[in-house]
Design an enzyme around this catalytic site. Structure first.
Site, PDB file in Angstrom:
ATOM      1  CD  GLU A 105      -2.988  -1.110   2.254  1.00  0.00           C
ATOM      2  OE1 GLU A 105      -2.523  -1.359   3.380  1.00  0.00           O
ATOM      3  OE2 GLU A 105      -4.186  -0.872   2.046  1.00  0.00           O
ATOM      4  CD  GLU A 125      -3.668  -6.329   3.866  1.00  0.00           C
ATOM      5  OE1 GLU A 125      -3.801  -7.016   2.823  1.00  0.00           O
ATOM      6  OE2 GLU A 125      -2.846  -5.408   3.949  1.00  0.00           O
TER       7      GLU A 125
END
Ligand code: NAD
Length: 699
Positions: A105, A125
């Site tokens: 990210e 995740e």
């Protein structure tokens, strides 16, 4: 300092420095923010490169900070990302080895990205019941398109950088480095080549859409719903990618943040995060430091080529460790080897194993009928019949022939490892390695620590377990160790419920709805009812006061041993595994109840589940207090990896914590008042009673 700042001529290089994988912990985030500030303020700096030192670009969040205030403390990842996007000079991410989760990210917020071949790219995740929460779901679809991004985000699987780089139209990488060694030079060259570009490109400004949006997302939703098995995160990940493809960036990003926070609060995510930490904790033994020297294991001998011996051998062959199997008779060896071949050939035909790998593995396997041929093995594992007399003969012989320092392990599932160790003059070298069937498939390994087992032996076996990709949990010596000792109570409860009026199908359905892969009766039909029968006969002598339902014995007296004879608690068509309710068994149960003078009652599903699960919890509390298991999470691991306990419930101990131990104890008091149950057993274990009274939890 968890990131280094260095000038390379007119380029500032920020190198993440938080081993082992440069997790984005608080100190690292502060150092990155400082580095960015410094670079922006220095007029000699024309561009910035962010990279990772050591073995990763970044593996994402720092797991040591999970759940602590530090994880979200400013500057949090979102703030760093804003700093990069607002930077007045180009920021280039130089990726190598691992760029995952928050690490990816961060890279997606940079103006440019360059990657070394062989970099693992992932947003994992979902594996913790979460979704990327720092813009990953909105930025990845903008650089890879919604379909590739959706696959990656919903599965959490890593994809090699070179594969993504080949995707037509991809914007994830502006350049690929020629090799990992040239990454820094190539990144510096890229940074200099874009030093004057203005305005700076941002992923958030890229368009994102799908040409057949509605149809595609509906199709994907059906697929993901099928795979998600009751977990909410995969569908939320899908929602987020759909927002990326249908809403503007800011709207999608706001929804992502909200959905992330909601997922964080779900019991399913708590369960998956618990599993993640429990797996790591299980490898740590309180009194065995991680630097305890291990004995080298370069060769393994197996005693017994039966069901377990063959499966256990395959684990070592798969890792390149040679195995020699010893048996009493040649035909037993031939049968054992044929089974190993058959298992490998099935993998080859399903294209899960290459022919040459299969041949390499078989070349590591040899057989013998003579103990002299195994005397130099570093580790010998016994998997002969489950009879103390047979084990005694084997261990006396091993003591006589094995070289000094060899580890002598037993795969016994119930016998006393201390007694087995006492058959030798080297009890410090003896240990239990309780594999689960099928041993080449099942992840769980209970490592049974005898009273005299050496710490180095324990450390060696734990290290080896990791090498052969097992999840190892240490258990002390007791009847059944952790897993089977608890399942004994579960089976007893299942039996009592039949006596009271339930059918096998009702019990199985209730537990399967709770999330177990298989209810107790389907499970025992698969394992073989005769095994439980033999154990009950032994236990009737050793524990004469223990109450059992007689129904399982009656079933065995009818020869209904399970799937292998197409008849058990259920009927089976020959060669098939579908469980068909059996009128004969149900009639047998009715007659049995009449004999006992019991008027059948309808047992609610909730009671079925609670009696089965809480009986295990109560036994587990004894196991914990006796020090057989060192922590509650180890018990959860045993059940999650070896017994099909529903993953999203986090194991029996976490489940009890979620229900609340006070409520668990109240339920036990109710069950104790049932005249057809075992009132004495339902007395809450002292540890459980204490924790419940103090409002505490196991974990
Ligand atoms: P099995 O009957 O399939 O195999 C036992 C093998 O040992 C046979 O091939 C037999 O010929 C051989 N053997 C017997 N005595 C021997 C001796 N003195 N020397 C050399 N070989 C000898 O049994 P299994 O299911 O593989 O079980 C083996 C052990 O593993 C037992 O202790 C059992 O409790 C344990 N175990 C079994 C399971 C399971 O599900 N089957 C699971 C965990 C542990």
């Amino acid at each position: 300092m968890s990131a280094q700042y260095k000038l390379q001529g007119d380029v500032a290089v920020i190198t993440l420095d938080n081993p082992p994988v440069n997790g984005l912990g608080y100190a690292t985030r502060v150092a990155v923010a400082d580095g960015l500030d410094k670079a922006m303020a220095d007029s000699a700096v024309k561009a910035v490169v962010i990279t990772g030192g050591g073995k990763a670009f970044s593996g994402g969040a720092d797991i040591t900070e999970f759940g602590s205030p530090k994880a979200m403390a400013e500057p949090n990842l979102g703030s760093i990302i804003l700093m990069i996007e607002n930077a007045t000079k180009p920021v280039v991410a130089a990726l190598h080895s691992v760029a995952m989760g928050g690490g990816l990210e961060l890279a997606l917020a940079c103006h440019y990205r360059i990657a070394a071949p062989g970099t693992s790219i992932a947003l994992p995740e979902v594996k913790l019941g979460l979704m990327p929460g720092a813009g990953g779901t909105q930025r990845l679809p903008r650089v890879l398109g919604p379909e590739t991004a959706l696959n990656m985000i919903v599965t959490g699987e890593a994809v090699p950088s070179e594969m993504l780089a080949q995707q037509p139209g991809q914007k994830l990488f502006d350049r690929m480095a020629a090799s990992p060694a040239s990454l820094m030079d190539d990144a510096l060259a890229l940074a200099r080549s874009v030093a004057d570009v203005r305005p700076l490109p941002l992923v958030r400004n890229l368009p994102c859409s799908h040409p057949r949006s509605d149809a595609y997302f509906q199709f994907a939703r059906n697929m993901v719903a099928g795979m998600a098995k009751g977990l909410p995160a995969p569908l939320k990940c899908l929602d987020a990618v759909q927002w990326a493809a249908t809403l503007g960036f800011d709207e999608g990003r706001a929804r992502e943040r909200e959905a992330f926070v909601n997922l964080m609060l779900t019991p399913e995510s708590r369960a998956l995060r618990h599993l993640f930490f429990a797996e790591r904790a299980a490898s740590k033994i309180p009194d065995v430091p991680s630097d305890t020297p291990q004995r080298p294991i370069k060769s393994v001998a197996m005693i017994g080529a039966g069901t377990m011996g063959g499966g256990i051998a395959m684990n070592f062959l798969n890792t390149g460790i040679p195995v020699k199997i010893l048996e009493m008779k040649q035909d037993a060896l031939d049968r054992g080897i044929a089974t190993i071949r058959k298992n490998y050939e099935a993998q080859v035909s399903k294209r899960k194993l290459k022919q040459d790998k299969y041949e390499q593995r078989m070349a590591l396997l040899s057989t013998t009928l003579d103990y002299q041929d195994i005397k130099d093995a570093d580790l010998v594992i016994e998997a002969v019949f489950e009879e103390m007399g047979v084990k005694q003969k084997v261990f006396e012989k091993l003591d006589e022939v094995m070289k000094p320092g060899a580890i002598l392990a037993s795969n016994t599932s119930t016998l006393d490892v201390n007694k087995i160790a006492a058959f030798t003059k080297r009890p410090q070298d003896v240990i239990g390695t309780h594999f689960f069937s099928p041993a080449n498939v099942m992840k769980l390994l209970e490592v049974v620590r005898g009273a005299k087992t050496g710490k180095d032996v324990l450390a060696t076996v734990m290290g080896l377990a990791k090498k052969i990709k097992k999840t190892a949990v240490v258990s002390g010596v007791c009847d059944g160790f952790i897993g089977n000792r608890m399942i004994e109570q579960y089976s007893r409860q299942a039996g009592f419920m039949l006596d009271e009026g339930a059918t096998p199908q009702q019990v199985d359905k209730a537990v399967e709805r709770f999330g177990f892969a298989m209810g107790p009766f389907r499970m025992i039909d698969m394992a073989g009812n005769d095994i439980g029968w033999a154990i009950r006969k032994r236990r009737a002598v050793e524990y004469p006061d223990m109450l059992y339902s007689r129904s399982a014995d009656k079933l065995c007296e009818l020869g209904r041993f399970g799937q292998k004879v197409s008849a058990g608690w259920y009927d089976y068509l020959p060669g098939k595994r579908d469980a068909i309710p059996s009128p004969l068994v149900n009639k047998m149960l009715e007659d049995h109840r009449k004999e006992l003078g019991i008027t059948p009652r309808n047992i609610p599903d909730e009671e079925i589940v609670q009696r089965l699960v809480f009986s295990m919890v109560n036994e587990a509390a004894h196991i914990l207090e006796e020090g057989i298991a060192s922590r509650a999470s180890d018990i959860d691991i045993v059940y999650l990896t070896g017994y099909g306990f529903p993953i999203h419930r986090g194991g029996p101990m976490l489940y009890a914590d979620e229900v609340g131990l006070f409520n668990v104890v109240q339920a036990m008091k109710r069950f104790a008042r049932n005249p057809h149950d075992d009132a004495k057993f339902w007395q809450p274990a002292p540890l459980l009673a204490r924790l419940a009274a103090q409002g505490k939890t196991f974990n």
